[in-house]
Design a protein around this motif. Structure first.
Motif, PDB file in Angstrom:
ATOM      1  N   ASP A 193       0.873  -1.170   0.000  1.00 38.34           N
ATOM      2  CA  ASP A 193       0.000   0.000   0.000  1.00 38.34           C
ATOM      3  C   ASP A 193       0.920   1.233   0.000  1.00 38.34           C
ATOM      4  N   PRO A 194       1.121   1.800  -1.183  1.00 35.93           N
ATOM      5  CA  PRO A 194       2.128   2.869  -1.288  1.00 35.93           C
ATOM      6  C   PRO A 194       1.594   4.260  -0.948  1.00 35.93           C
ATOM      7  N   THR A 195       0.375   4.327  -0.372  1.00 39.79           N
ATOM      8  CA  THR A 195      -0.284   5.629  -0.177  1.00 39.79           C
ATOM      9  C   THR A 195       0.613   6.670   0.496  1.00 39.79           C
ATOM     10  N   ASN A 196       1.205   6.318   1.638  1.00 40.76           N
ATOM     11  CA  ASN A 196       1.986   7.318   2.379  1.00 40.76           C
ATOM     12  C   ASN A 196       3.138   7.896   1.560  1.00 40.76           C
ATOM     13  N   VAL A 198       3.436   7.928  -1.957  1.00 34.09           N
ATOM     14  CA  VAL A 198       3.085   8.656  -3.189  1.00 34.09           C
ATOM     15  C   VAL A 198       2.146   9.839  -2.955  1.00 34.09           C
ATOM     16  N   GLU A 199       1.442   9.828  -1.837  1.00 30.40           N
ATOM     17  CA  GLU A 199       0.516  10.946  -1.595  1.00 30.40           C
ATOM     18  C   GLU A 199       1.130  12.044  -0.720  1.00 30.40           C
ATOM     19  N   GLY A 200       2.413  11.956  -0.478  1.00 39.29           N
ATOM     20  CA  GLY A 200       3.099  13.034   0.256  1.00 39.29           C
ATOM     21  C   GLY A 200       2.935  12.954   1.766  1.00 39.29           C
ATOM     22  N   ILE A 201       2.335  11.868   2.272  1.00 43.77           N
ATOM     23  CA  ILE A 201       2.081  11.768   3.714  1.00 43.77           C
ATOM     24  C   ILE A 201       3.395  11.530   4.478  1.00 43.77           C
TER      25      ILE A 201
END
Ligand code: HSE
Length: 428
Positions: A193-196, A198-201
């Protein structure tokens, strides 16, 4: 005497610590003036313990954290499990038990740092986390120590290796976002889950921590605006190149007349800017200050040995402070009340990519909308018209966040215009 440490977690970074203790024994002992021993290691379950033992790791593995927290001989707890829980509970309990803590956990420090630092102060123990920002770049201690006489005015950082690897592939090799993400995952840079990343988190967490060390202000994670790289199209990448820029995900923290502003966003960097040549998984922190002027700190933002080097440096520092009987001192002593910048004071040039009808009067309508907000155009480009719709690219002169918000609302309300993307542009 030997100082005993307890490791919470034995993943990639943790397993790099024994390497340094073994390969750099003489220097470490000279600095620490004590021997350092990994006394116990917390692992998830018996299966992990058996797997690690079978792989030749001869540590005292435990599966219950109490075996470390209740062990009076263990003075330093090193948390390398990541994420919020159970790390937060374990660190809190370690501090309450009078143990010093080293961690690389940026998520936890960015969200619950004040509480944990308060606990450390209350119990007179150390809480160090050099590896939490740009893993292998010794930036936090540099800010605390070497910048003590200087006043930082702006920090710009390429703070996430995964997204920087992806952007480098998108810029240099024309890969799509999807192709870059797939490869980043295959190479083990991006999580499943690459969210953090790629979304700048992840970069925003680091911006929170950098704000404390560079500006003495504890900004809430919720006050760090963050926008990631997932909406960047090959068209944006191509036009950036045409106009002499490179797009990167950049953390930007600055002190304006009214207060502090911190954000993470895709940013057009002039090709000559030092951050523009930070490629692949590398990180960099570029600083502007009234004394040193411009300086940049470049290095690996993650990885086993670089991160372990920072973690081990924290451990050595604590051991030495124990020797010198100065161990209660905070990692960062620079602290001022938080004042947030007014949106009117946060100014930048901006890139707009707009799809609009290719007909007489479109440009005039756009010019009127921008003019009504007193936004001045720096560059305009019309591209890719199919006879009906065209893509218009505008780079503005410096404008404020308030102007950005107003013109964005006007474009949406006008109906004829589709705003594909707006990115910050760093001036020359
Ligand atoms: N996931 C981070 C990165 C590394 O890609 O930079 C740890 O912060």
């Amino acid at each position: 005497m030997t100082v005993k440490i307890g490791l919470l977690g034995f993943g990639t970074v943790a397993s790099g610590i024994p390497f340094l203790l073994k390969e750099n024994t003489e220097k470490i002992q000279q600095a620490a003036q004590e021997e350092i021993e990994i006394a116990k290691v917390l692992v998830r379950d018996d299966a992990e313990k058996e797997r690690l033992e079978a792989a030749g790791h001869a540590y005292h593995f435990v599966t219950n954290v109490d075996e470390i927290l209740a062990d009076d001989e263990i003075q330093i707890v090193v948390e390398l499990m990541g994420r919020i829980e159970p790390a937060k509970t374990f660190i809190s309990r370690a501090l309450e038990a009078g143990k010093h803590v080293v961690t690389a956990n940026k998520d936890l420090l960015a969200v619950h740092g004040s509480e944990l630092r308060g606990l450390a102060t209350k119990h007179g123990v150390a809480l160090y986390y050099e590896a939490a920002v740009a893993g292998g770049i010794p930036i936090l201690r540099t800010l605390s120590n070497s910048f003590v006489s200087d006043k930082v005015t702006r920090v710009l950082g390429v703070l996430n290796g995964t997204s920087n690897f992806m952007m480098t592939k998108m810029v240099d090799e024309g890969w799509t976002y999807e192709e870059a993400l797939k490869t980043a995952q295959e190479l083990g840079y991006a999580e499943s889950d690459p969210t953090n990343d790629v979304e700048g988190i992840d970069a925003a967490y680091k911006a929170v921590i950098l704000s404390q060390f560079a500006f003495g202000m504890t900004i809430d994670f919720d006050n760090v605006e963050h926008k990631g790289i997932s909406k960047i199209s090959p068209d944006d990448v191509a036009v950036a190149q045409e106009l002499g820029y490179v797009i990167k995900l950049v953390g930007d923290i600055r002190e304006t007349a009214s207060g502090l502003s911190a954000e993470v966003s895709p940013t057009f960097l002039p090709k000559a800017h030092p951050l523009a040549s930070v490629n692949g998984v590398m990180n960099a922190v570029f600083m502007e200050s009234i004394g040193i002027g411009q300086s940049m700190y470049y290095g690996p933002g993650a990885g086993q040995k670089p991160t372990a080097a920072s973690v081990t440096a924290d451990i050595i520092r604590i051991v030495r402070r124990l020797q010198d009987q100065t161990v209660g001192k905070a990692f960062n002593e620079f602290s001022r009340p938080l004042q947030l910048a007014a949106p009117d004071d946060v100014r930048s040039e901006y890139y707009f990519s707009i799809v609009a009808p290719d007909k007489t009067g479109t440009l005039l309508q756009l010019a009127e909308m921008f003019n009504a907000e007193e936004i001045s155009f720096k560059q305009i480009l019309q591209q890719a018209s199919d006879g009906k719709q065209a893509r218009l690219v505008i780079v503005t002169h410096s404008m404020s966040k308030t102007q950005l918000e107003n013109v964005t609302a006007k474009l949406a309300a006008a109906g004829d215009f589709t705003l594909q993307n707006t990115f910050k542009v760093l001036g020359e």
